[in-house]
Motif scaffolding. Structure first.
Motif, short mmCIF file in Angstrom:
data_model
loop_
_atom_site.label_atom_id
_atom_site.label_comp_id
_atom_site.label_asym_id
_atom_site.label_seq_id
_atom_site.Cartn_x
_atom_site.Cartn_y
_atom_site.Cartn_z
N VAL A 220 42.74 41.27 39.74
CA VAL A 220 41.88 40.75 40.78
C VAL A 220 42.14 41.52 42.07
CG1 VAL A 220 41.22 38.74 42.13
CG2 VAL A 220 41.90 38.46 39.75
N ASP A 221 41.08 42.08 42.67
CA ASP A 221 41.19 42.77 43.94
C ASP A 221 41.26 41.71 45.04
OD1 ASP A 221 40.42 44.06 46.47
OD2 ASP A 221 39.97 45.81 45.23
N VAL A 222 42.39 41.64 45.75
CA VAL A 222 42.59 40.57 46.73
C VAL A 222 41.66 40.72 47.93
CG1 VAL A 222 44.97 40.16 46.05
CG2 VAL A 222 44.47 41.86 47.83
N THR A 223 41.09 41.92 48.11
CA THR A 223 40.18 42.15 49.24
C THR A 223 38.74 41.78 48.88
OG1 THR A 223 41.57 43.97 50.01
CG2 THR A 223 39.33 43.85 50.89
N THR A 224 38.27 42.26 47.74
CA THR A 224 36.88 42.04 47.35
C THR A 224 36.69 40.86 46.41
OG1 THR A 224 37.02 43.53 45.44
CG2 THR A 224 36.49 44.51 47.59
N GLY A 225 37.79 40.45 45.73
CA GLY A 225 37.67 39.37 44.76
C GLY A 225 37.18 39.84 43.40
N GLU A 226 36.99 41.14 43.24
CA GLU A 226 36.51 41.67 41.96
C GLU A 226 37.55 41.49 40.86
OE1 GLU A 226 35.01 45.95 40.00
OE2 GLU A 226 35.80 45.85 42.06
N GLU A 227 37.09 41.06 39.69
CA GLU A 227 37.97 40.82 38.56
C GLU A 227 37.74 41.87 37.47
OE1 GLU A 227 37.58 36.89 37.06
OE2 GLU A 227 37.98 35.92 38.98
N ILE A 228 38.82 42.35 36.88
CA ILE A 228 38.75 43.29 35.77
C ILE A 228 39.51 42.69 34.60
CG2 ILE A 228 39.33 45.59 34.95
CD1 ILE A 228 39.21 46.58 37.81
N ASP A 229 38.85 42.53 33.48
CA ASP A 229 39.48 41.97 32.28
C ASP A 229 40.24 43.08 31.57
OD1 ASP A 229 40.28 40.62 30.06
OD2 ASP A 229 38.27 39.97 29.44
N LEU A 230 41.56 43.01 31.58
CA LEU A 230 42.40 44.02 30.95
C LEU A 230 42.58 43.78 29.46
CD1 LEU A 230 45.17 44.31 33.71
CD2 LEU A 230 43.27 45.91 33.29
N THR A 231 42.20 42.60 28.98
CA THR A 231 42.32 42.29 27.55
C THR A 231 40.98 41.71 27.06
OG1 THR A 231 43.23 40.11 28.11
CG2 THR A 231 44.79 41.90 27.67
N PRO A 232 39.93 42.53 27.03
CA PRO A 232 38.60 42.04 26.61
C PRO A 232 38.50 41.88 25.09
CG PRO A 232 38.48 44.38 27.08
CD PRO A 232 39.90 43.95 27.40
N LEU A 233 39.25 40.95 24.57
CA LEU A 233 39.31 40.74 23.14
C LEU A 233 38.90 39.30 22.82
CD1 LEU A 233 42.81 42.41 22.63
CD2 LEU A 233 40.58 43.46 22.17
N GLU A 234 37.93 39.15 21.94
CA GLU A 234 37.40 37.83 21.61
C GLU A 234 38.42 37.02 20.81
OE1 GLU A 234 34.57 34.87 21.86
OE2 GLU A 234 34.50 36.89 22.76
N GLY A 235 38.66 35.76 21.26
CA GLY A 235 39.54 34.85 20.53
C GLY A 235 41.00 35.22 20.58
N VAL A 236 41.42 36.01 21.57
CA VAL A 236 42.82 36.45 21.69
C VAL A 236 43.45 35.81 22.92
CG1 VAL A 236 44.32 38.43 22.11
CG2 VAL A 236 42.44 38.62 20.48
N ARG A 237 44.68 35.34 22.77
CA ARG A 237 45.43 34.76 23.88
C ARG A 237 46.41 35.78 24.42
NH1 ARG A 237 50.26 32.00 24.74
NH2 ARG A 237 50.17 30.37 26.35
N ALA A 238 46.39 36.01 25.72
CA ALA A 238 47.28 36.97 26.36
C ALA A 238 48.31 36.24 27.22
CB ALA A 238 46.48 37.94 27.22
#
Length: 332
Positions: free
Chosen positions: A1-19
């Protein structure tokens, strides 16, 4: 999460997976260790993920362990293996990459005995250890000899927290919680800090985070009659400044405080005998267990009932002046 813009990037884009986050290290600011159950939903393998481009590299495949213990160089050092009897064995990874049993923990100590981390050189393991003692102590285990050194122990309570220097990895303070969370400094370098922080708010102190130079701390206070409150503590300036609470809507509310009480379950009898001008004290005392509990005293007198709306929780806030006077008399 970019603390300035609030933009989120999913680093684990895996369906049905718990990180879950396994390790974060200042030595590798652009990477973290993450556990993913993408291969087998029952087991989490350890991956190294780049925070900039999302590149994911397998570090350790899990053959059936409950979890792993890693160091700040992102080496997998230990594994936790449940036993059929309900205990937990901690296995050390040798130079050949094989795991060998280092610590065997029985069912009775499984919840209060576990690794905490390593010292700067990696040759000493910090751990909580309740084996062969009544409460969990903070100990240092020499991995070469297996010898354990007790760093701190509270005879009445398990050790529940510790402060470790962010770069030197020395244990500076430890906390136990018998009736309230109580900190004991193990390094004189932070003794003055904890003495000052004890005066900032009348709550249980939590060390939330800190800077690498160890000057700036984010601390919090858990209070019974206020929401959890966060402060920025500047060690060099010797000053803590209030930041915010976790429930701002309750900041202006008048909440009933809680008080810790310890009850002794047992018997007590003493008698004075006078013999030949001498007074002799004799008696018997037998205390089996101590029971800890918290009580809240009423805030409002019964007369306020007529001016308040009746709710299901009103009875918890209305009390009797006589009771309050009696408690005050006993306390004083």
């Amino acid at each position: 999460v970019d603390v300035t813009t609030g933009e989120e990037i999913d680093l684990t884009p895996l369906e049905g997976v718990r990180a879950n986050i396994v390790q974060v290290s200042h030595k590798h600011p652009e990477e973290i260790l993450v556990g993913l159950n993408d291969r087998d939903p029952r087991l989490h393998d350890v991956y190294r993920i780049n925070l900039v481009n999302g590149e994911r590299t397998l570090v350790e495949e899990n053959p059936g362990y409950a979890g792993f213990v890693t160091d700040d160089d992102y080496n997998v050092r230990m594994a936790a293996q449940p036993t059929p009897s309900g205990g937990m064995n901690y296995l050390m990874k040798n130079d050949d990459g094989e795991y060998e049993t280092l610590i065997e923990v029985g069912m009775e100590d499984m919840l209060t005995t576990s690794p905490v981390g390593f010292d700067k050189d990696g040759g000493v393991l910090y751990m909580l250890d309740s084996t062969d003692r009544n409460t969990a102590a903070l100990v240092a285990m020499d991995l070469a000899s297996g010898e354990k050194t007790k760093l701190f122990e509270d005879a009445k309570s398990d050790i529940v927290d510790a402060v470790v220097h962010p770069t030197e990895y020395t244990v500076e303070a430890a906390a136990s919680n018998y009736d309230r969370k109580s900190w004991t400094t193990l390094d004189d370098a932070v003794k003055g800090d904890f003495e000052y922080l004890a005066t900032v708010a009348d709550g249980d102190l939590e060390i939330v985070a800190g800077s690498l130079d160890h000057n700036d701390w984010i601390v919090g206070y858990e209070l019974s009659d206020k929401p959890f409150s966060y402060y920025h503590y500047d060690r060099e300036a010797g000053e803590a400044k209030y930041l915010f609470s976790n429930r701002s809507a309750l900041e202006a509310a008048r909440l009933a405080p809680m008080y810790p009480v310890c009850l002794a379950a047992g018997a007590l009898w003493f008698e004075e005998l006078h013999s030949a001008g001498r007074k002799v004290l004799i008696g018997a005392s037998a205390v089996g267990i101590f029971i800890g509990l918290f009580i809240s005293l009423p805030l409002l007198p019964p007369s306020s009932m007529s001016t308040l709306d009746a709710t299901g929780e009103l009875g918890e806030t209305v009390g009797w002046p006589e009771l309050i006077d009696q408690v005050v008399t006993i306390y004083e």
